[in-house]
Write an enzyme that holds these catalytic residues in place. Sequence first.
Site, PDB file in Angstrom:
ATOM      1  N   LYS A   1       0.839  -1.208   0.000  1.00  0.00           N
ATOM      2  CA  LYS A   1       0.000   0.000   0.000  1.00  0.00           C
ATOM      3  C   LYS A   1       0.872   1.255   0.000  1.00  0.00           C
ATOM      4  O   LYS A   1       0.557   2.249  -0.675  1.00  0.00           O
ATOM      5  CB  LYS A   1      -0.925  -0.005   1.226  1.00  0.00           C
ATOM      6  CG  LYS A   1      -1.781   1.259   1.395  1.00  0.00           C
ATOM      7  CD  LYS A   1      -2.687   1.503   0.184  1.00  0.00           C
ATOM      8  CE  LYS A   1      -3.810   2.484   0.481  1.00  0.00           C
ATOM      9  NZ  LYS A   1      -3.399   3.820   0.894  1.00  0.00           N
TER      10      LYS A   1
ATOM     11  N   GLU B   1       1.334   6.574  -6.891  1.00  0.00           N
ATOM     12  CA  GLU B   1       0.283   7.582  -7.067  1.00  0.00           C
ATOM     13  C   GLU B   1       0.894   8.987  -7.113  1.00  0.00           C
ATOM     14  O   GLU B   1       0.529   9.803  -7.972  1.00  0.00           O
ATOM     15  CB  GLU B   1      -0.712   7.457  -5.918  1.00  0.00           C
ATOM     16  CG  GLU B   1      -1.855   8.441  -5.927  1.00  0.00           C
ATOM     17  CD  GLU B   1      -2.718   8.293  -4.688  1.00  0.00           C
ATOM     18  OE1 GLU B   1      -3.049   9.326  -4.080  1.00  0.00           O
ATOM     19  OE2 GLU B   1      -3.048   7.151  -4.319  1.00  0.00           O
TER      20      GLU B   1
END
Length: 485
Positions: free
Chosen positions: A186, A193
């Site tokens: 994550k 991102e």
Amino acid sequence: MVEAVADIGLIGLAVMGQNLILNMNDHGFVVCAYNRTTSKVDDFLANEAKGTNVVGAHSVEELCAKLKRPRKVMLLVKAGSAVDAFIDQLLPHLEEGDIIIDGGNSHFPDSIRRTKELEAKGILFVGSGVSGGEEGARYGPSLMPGGNSKAWEHIQPIFQAIAAKAPDGASCCEWVGETGAGHYVKMVHNGIEYGDMQLITEVYQILHEGLGLSHDEMADIFEEWNKGDLDSFLIEITRDILRFKDTDGQPLVTKIRDTAGQKGTGKWTAIDSLDRGIPVTLIGEAVYSRCLSSLKDERVRASKILQGPSSSKFTGDKKTFIAQLGQALYAAKIVSYAQGYMLMRQAAKDYEWKLNNAGIALMWRGGCIIRSVFLGKIRDAYTKNPELENLLFDDFFKDATAKAQDAWRNVTAQAVLMGIPTPALSTALNFYDGLRHEILPANLLQAQRDYFGAHTYELLHTPGKWVHTNWTGRGGNVSASTYDA
């Protein structure tokens, strides 16, 4: 005696927690809701959860009593001490084989520690990345569970049911790996991102400042790109943002102060890459770009003092250059993911994780911010070769970067000539060029280190054998060996 009716318990009734509960309810699972402020439980049951099968609890003891065995408790609370505090409260009411899931934004070292500590007590711990925000939690997030693998068979039916579905119907949830692997993946997801967003903003600045395009014209370009290889959530929302008008008819984005915030997960990725010696340069530049953007007052002063190029006007064919921009963006995006996978590969070696690399790409295909068609190609690459050393070595990505190479170089060169900063586009190209060079100038660097600090060096024909040269008389005297460069 309290009847055990719930399939899973969830602690933390902020919007994310509430939405995950409603998502689970929609898929036929009975959830027991608990919050430290118990009035929130009553409010939730009377409003958002009214008419559902959700049950509530006013204490941790009651929560555990209402859970079917093996008990499964998911925490959606603030990362850090709050997670440990709730674990301590839960332990007296759990038994061997019960499961605690941390679905918050915890740093992976904490998940490694918790997995080991709880395993010693017979409790199965899972640290799961949850991506997709509030809407994703309600209608299908990307879920990245890792930790004690014995827990997977018990939580798999719930997690894979509530997760987002990829275009081919596959659930965007697979078991990631051991101990802290879920939260590590994550973290890397969030770093990628950062990189994706930075690349898009650089292209936006080139289109607007360099080519002088209007926001509607740029929106048309992003809409067209979203029909091809660049099809992704971030390209889609960029189109929408560029089209959005304020009440006076002007693009709202032009009125937003150009100082980017950050919550620290990109920084975590950059720091971790330095600790592991993996050149995740694009994510690093994305973090630094946000730092530079925050120096607004200093940049305003600098804009009046520092000189740029004598001519920043673009003189080429705009249509051709726009097509090249799309190619450059795609190639740089490939590098960003290649670097992210390099980092995960090294972490897997360091922690002896057996990462599900193809599954990770699958998990990211839906429900999360970086979801894109592109991820299907990554899944294919790791399905074909689970031990793939570098994503750029896969035939598809090798050919894609080669095909985009001329456009990529021209875009970065033109940006330099126009004085437009492209730290992410440029560092991606520099990484690509550095990787494809068999010989780098680090030989001179090693000689310098040996000259001033006697740090020694290896020779090409005898790797593993470290030697020192007394450079005195051939450029200067050897300095003391206390230097650490």
